[in-house]
Design a protein around this motif. Structure first.
Motif, PDB file in Angstrom:
ATOM      1  N   ALA A 368       0.838  -1.213   0.000  1.00 49.82           N
ATOM      2  CA  ALA A 368       0.000   0.000   0.000  1.00 49.82           C
ATOM      3  C   ALA A 368       0.861   1.247   0.000  1.00 49.82           C
ATOM      4  N   VAL A 369       0.300   2.337  -0.536  1.00 52.86           N
ATOM      5  CA  VAL A 369       0.904   3.668  -0.520  1.00 52.86           C
ATOM      6  C   VAL A 369      -0.191   4.666  -0.154  1.00 52.86           C
ATOM      7  N   VAL A 370       0.167   5.658   0.641  1.00 52.07           N
ATOM      8  CA  VAL A 370      -0.808   6.680   1.041  1.00 52.07           C
ATOM      9  C   VAL A 370      -1.103   7.603  -0.142  1.00 52.07           C
ATOM     10  N   LEU A 371      -2.379   7.733  -0.443  1.00 55.43           N
ATOM     11  CA  LEU A 371      -2.802   8.685  -1.478  1.00 55.43           C
ATOM     12  C   LEU A 371      -3.055  10.066  -0.889  1.00 55.43           C
ATOM     13  N   ALA A 372      -3.748  10.114   0.250  1.00 51.35           N
ATOM     14  CA  ALA A 372      -4.100  11.411   0.837  1.00 51.35           C
ATOM     15  C   ALA A 372      -4.530  11.209   2.281  1.00 51.35           C
ATOM     16  N   ARG A 373      -4.373  12.286   3.062  1.00 53.99           N
ATOM     17  CA  ARG A 373      -4.903  12.351   4.427  1.00 53.99           C
ATOM     18  C   ARG A 373      -5.816  13.580   4.502  1.00 53.99           C
ATOM     19  N   THR A 374      -7.059  13.359   4.890  1.00 53.83           N
ATOM     20  CA  THR A 374      -8.036  14.446   4.966  1.00 53.83           C
ATOM     21  C   THR A 374      -8.935  14.232   6.168  1.00 53.83           C
ATOM     22  N   GLY A 376      -8.532  13.754   9.304  1.00 51.78           N
ATOM     23  CA  GLY A 376      -8.219  12.662  10.206  1.00 51.78           C
ATOM     24  C   GLY A 376      -8.295  11.285   9.594  1.00 51.78           C
ATOM     25  N   ASN A 377      -8.561  11.192   8.289  1.00 47.56           N
ATOM     26  CA  ASN A 377      -8.640   9.911   7.600  1.00 47.56           C
ATOM     27  C   ASN A 377      -7.483   9.763   6.625  1.00 47.56           C
ATOM     28  N   VAL A 378      -7.196   8.529   6.273  1.00 47.02           N
ATOM     29  CA  VAL A 378      -6.146   8.245   5.306  1.00 47.02           C
ATOM     30  C   VAL A 378      -6.726   7.341   4.219  1.00 47.02           C
ATOM     31  N   ARG A 379      -6.328   7.599   2.987  1.00 49.24           N
ATOM     32  CA  ARG A 379      -6.786   6.799   1.840  1.00 49.24           C
ATOM     33  C   ARG A 379      -5.561   6.152   1.193  1.00 49.24           C
ATOM     34  N   TYR A 380      -5.652   4.856   0.906  1.00 50.80           N
ATOM     35  CA  TYR A 380      -4.516   4.111   0.368  1.00 50.80           C
ATOM     36  C   TYR A 380      -4.755   3.686  -1.082  1.00 50.80           C
ATOM     37  N   LEU A 381      -3.657   3.604  -1.826  1.00 52.40           N
ATOM     38  CA  LEU A 381      -3.619   2.900  -3.098  1.00 52.40           C
ATOM     39  C   LEU A 381      -2.998   1.538  -2.814  1.00 52.40           C
ATOM     40  N   LEU A 444       2.040   5.796   9.955  1.00 51.26           N
ATOM     41  CA  LEU A 444       2.895   6.521  10.886  1.00 51.26           C
ATOM     42  C   LEU A 444       3.279   7.892  10.330  1.00 51.26           C
ATOM     43  N   GLY A 445       2.414   8.448   9.482  1.00 56.10           N
ATOM     44  CA  GLY A 445       2.646   9.775   8.941  1.00 56.10           C
ATOM     45  C   GLY A 445       3.563   9.808   7.748  1.00 56.10           C
ATOM     46  N   GLU A 446       3.768   8.683   7.077  1.00 56.60           N
ATOM     47  CA  GLU A 446       4.671   8.613   5.932  1.00 56.60           C
ATOM     48  C   GLU A 446       3.924   8.085   4.715  1.00 56.60           C
ATOM     49  N   LEU A 447       4.586   8.059   3.573  1.00 55.13           N
ATOM     50  CA  LEU A 447       3.925   7.599   2.352  1.00 55.13           C
ATOM     51  C   LEU A 447       3.644   6.109   2.373  1.00 55.13           C
ATOM     52  N   VAL A 448       4.551   5.338   2.954  1.00 57.37           N
ATOM     53  CA  VAL A 448       4.404   3.883   2.980  1.00 57.37           C
ATOM     54  C   VAL A 448       4.076   3.455   4.403  1.00 57.37           C
ATOM     55  N   PRO A 449       2.964   2.771   4.628  1.00 57.31           N
ATOM     56  CA  PRO A 449       2.638   2.341   5.992  1.00 57.31           C
ATOM     57  C   PRO A 449       3.626   1.291   6.484  1.00 57.31           C
ATOM     58  N   ALA A 450       3.794   1.244   7.811  1.00 55.02           N
ATOM     59  CA  ALA A 450       4.720   0.304   8.419  1.00 55.02           C
ATOM     60  C   ALA A 450       4.039  -1.051   8.616  1.00 55.02           C
ATOM     61  N   ARG A 451       4.813  -2.096   8.419  1.00 59.01           N
ATOM     62  CA  ARG A 451       4.297  -3.466   8.571  1.00 59.01           C
ATOM     63  C   ARG A 451       4.415  -3.885  10.037  1.00 59.01           C
ATOM     64  N   LEU A 452       3.368  -4.468  10.585  1.00 56.43           N
ATOM     65  CA  LEU A 452       3.361  -4.926  11.969  1.00 56.43           C
ATOM     66  C   LEU A 452       3.580  -6.430  12.020  1.00 56.43           C
ATOM     67  N   THR A 453       4.532  -6.863  12.842  1.00 55.85           N
ATOM     68  CA  THR A 453       4.852  -8.271  12.991  1.00 55.85           C
ATOM     69  C   THR A 453       4.858  -8.636  14.466  1.00 55.85           C
TER      70      THR A 453
END
Length: 622
Positions: A368-374, A376-381, A444-453
């Motif tokens: 996933a990549v972040v498209l936009a934050r509006t 308080g929401n985030v939209r992903y590609l 986490l406020g970046e273009l690419v979300p962090a993976r949780l393990t």
């Protein structure tokens, strides 16, 4: 009394700190370039002309404490920075501070600090909304570590009439003082961009000959790629070689066909197809490429730590171009980085350019990549191999996920924890499913979300199972500490369970470790949770070390704990291959095995040492 030599020594020694102080206090309306130059000018003018009485307030920092020379130049810098924000009066002789500095000057360049992350941007915006005395109070608290009594004294000495009101206004901001040390606010570590080269050239030509200026200006306007309207908010072209021109040609963008990922030897961003209704908009793509290569002064540029922000070396790959939440968005990939260009739908004013490092991304990390934050929401590609997407609250491991609608790879928006402030009662993550399994990703406020393990270092798994979510739930809110750090993944490892001395149940020890894209800057948190408590507490931490990681899958940490009966204990736990634990210093005790419980008193401090089954010694995290 302070003489010139002593003040000069203090100014030279602490010049970067003094310039940072001036930069933070100066009016934001000056613009970043002028704030940088004015901060340097005010600091360089802080020396006394002869002998002057210095402020006797200690600076409360090692190397500067009780130094009257430093106290004097700091006061001068603060006073003139505050004066720079005062309006000019018609009937009063203007002071020197509000006027543009004569020196230093840099001709032909615009200088501004490097961009920080989302937290630094938010703090800069909130500081901008404060009056100058309140900004000064906040900076003296955070940068100089002065107590409120000393802050009031310094502000009053600098000419602030109501220092108490300034402190009260500063209280409206959260104490994110560590962010003040960010490169975002460092006017000594700068980026350089050219000024309006065409305007300078035209002025010079007009001075030489009006006729020649008109002729040359007409010729320049006819050249391709000259930084005019086709390139939107990009800076003007100064020089460009054939390779650079090729990298900025929309016709040469790499566009991967849909379905190419199915037969590719690797599954990452390099096999994402070009998606969106504007992938054929050459004018938009040209502007995005031009801004990437040479962002203009009005473009807001941000990059995760360790990510270069220079132009592409060759034609990049187009991942997306479309309108998202009242903005035109273009996402590009050059093998090392993801770049996102965004501009308003009604023009190019307020354009933004964001970078994130993605080299070596695996299938899960390129989902996933972040498209936009509006709002308080985030939209992903989403990646083309993602078959299902959902929103899940990490704090509530037993709750059902809420399925997201996916249209041409674009997911419907979900609540983002990256921009939230205040108490943490939930932490929404993105759950994606593909042919190889299910994964959890967090913004986490970046273009690419962090993976949780989750799991023991060296054998971690995606934190999508019920047991892994149960491990993460009490510690999900600690992810806020990893915002804007260029985080690639975060692992939670439940490394110990410890019976409490008063038979009130069993406490859990969990180690969370962030891994970054740049391979440095890792952060380790040892966290402790007692029965009946909803959230864990950070007991110890480490920066940049190998502890709790694949190269050193060991950890030892301790915490002071008060029983229901009012007794204080030092509790310590190591990973299961710890043979013995010993406490020294303010608390003395030892135990065989990986657990230690010693009765002590409130406020006691101890050094922890552990011995592994291999005979190797490990130190406790602090």
């Amino acid at each position: 009394m302070v003489d010139v030599e002593r003040a000069e020594a203090a100014l030279v020694e602490h010049y970067p700190r003094l310039v940072r102080l001036a930069y933070l206090v100066l009016p934001p309306g000056l613009g970043r370039n002028r704030r940088v130059l004015t901060a340097h000018a005010l600091t360089q003018r802080a020396l006394p002309r002869g002998r002057a009485r210095a402020c006797v307030i200690p600076s409360q920092s090692t190397g500067r404490e009780s130094d009257p020379g430093y106290a004097y130049v700091r006061l001068q810098v603060l006073r003139t920075a505050l004066e720079a924000g005062l309006p000019l009066r018609r009937r009063a002789w203007p002071k020197r501070s509000p006027l543009p500095p004569l020196l230093p000057q840099v001709w032909g360049l615009r200088l501004f600090p490097r961009s920080g992350g989302a937290d630094e941007l938010a703090l800069d915006q909130r500081l901008s909304a404060l009056p100058a005395p309140a900004r000064a109070a906040y900076v003296l608290r955070g940068l100089e570590r002065l107590p409120d009594g000393h802050v009031r004294t310094v502000l009053e000495a600098a000419g602030v009439r109501d220092a108490r009101a300034a402190l009260a206004a500063a209280d409206t901001l959260a104490p994110r003082y560590s962010l003040l040390a960010s490169p975002e606010f460092d006017p000594c570590t700068l980026q350089a961009r050219p000024t309006d080269l065409m305007r300078r050239r035209r002025r010079l030509q007009a001075a030489l000959a009006a006729t020649a200026a008109v002729a040359v200006g007409g010729a320049l306007l006819g050249l391709p790629g000259d930084g005019g309207n086709p390139d939107g908010p990009a800076a003007p072209v100064y020089a460009q070689n054939p390779s650079a021109r090729a990298a900025l040609d929309p016709a040469r963008l790499t566009k991967v066909p849909a379905g190419a990922w199915r037969s590719a030897s690797r599954t990452d961003f390099s096999v994402w197809p070009a998606r969106g209704d504007l992938v054929g908009d050459s004018a938009l793509l040209r502007r995005a490429l031009a801004v990437w290569a040479r962002p203009g002064e009005a473009v807001r540029v941000s990059a995760t730590p360790g990510t270069p922000s220079g132009g592409p070396a060759g034609p990049p790959q187009l991942l997306y171009a479309d309108t998202v939440d009242r903005a035109r968005v273009v996402i590009l990939h050059d093998g090392l980085r993801i770049a996102r260009y965004a501009e308003p739908v009604d023009g190019t004013a307020g354009a933004a350019l964001d970078f994130a490092r993605t080299d070596g991304a695996s299938r899960g990390e390129s989902s996933a990549v972040v498209l936009a934050r509006t709002d308080g929401n985030v939209r992903y590609l989403l990646a083309p191999w993602v078959t299902k997407a959902a929103e899940r609250d990490l704090v509530e491991p037993g709750s059902s996920p809420m399925e997201l609608t996916v249209t041409d790879g674009t997911a419907s928006p979900l609540a983002s924890p990256a921009t939230r402030s205040g108490a943490c009662t939930s932490w929404n993550v993105l759950e994606v499913t593909d042919g190889s399994g299910t994964r959890l990703l967090t913004d986490l406020g970046e273009l690419v979300p962090a993976r949780l393990t989750s799991g023991r270092p060296g054998s971690v798994r995606d934190a999508s199972g019920a047991r892994a979510r149960q491990t993460w739930a009490p510690f999900a809110c600690s992810l806020a500490n990893a915002r804007g750090q260029g985080v690639r993944s975060v692992n939670a490892w439940a490394y110990a369970e410890q019976p409490l001395p008063d038979d009130s149940g069993t406490a859990a020890w969990v180690c969370t470790r962030t891994e970054t894209w740049r391979g440095g800057g890792e952060r380790v948190l040892a966290q402790f949770r007692t029965p009946g408590v909803a959230y864990g507490a950070v007991a110890a931490k480490a920066e940049g070390g190998p502890a709790c990681g694949a190269k050193d899958p060991h950890v030892l940490a301790g915490v002071l704990w008060k029983s229901a009966g009012g007794e204080w204990y030092l509790l310590a736990a190591g990973s299961r291959d710890t043979e013995s634990v010993r406490a020294t210093g303010g608390v003395n005790g030892s135990a065989q095995g990986h657990l230690l419980a010693v009765r002590t008193k409130q406020g006691a401090q101890a050094e922890l040492k552990g011995t592994l089954e291999s005979g190797r010694s490990v130190s406790g995290l602090r």
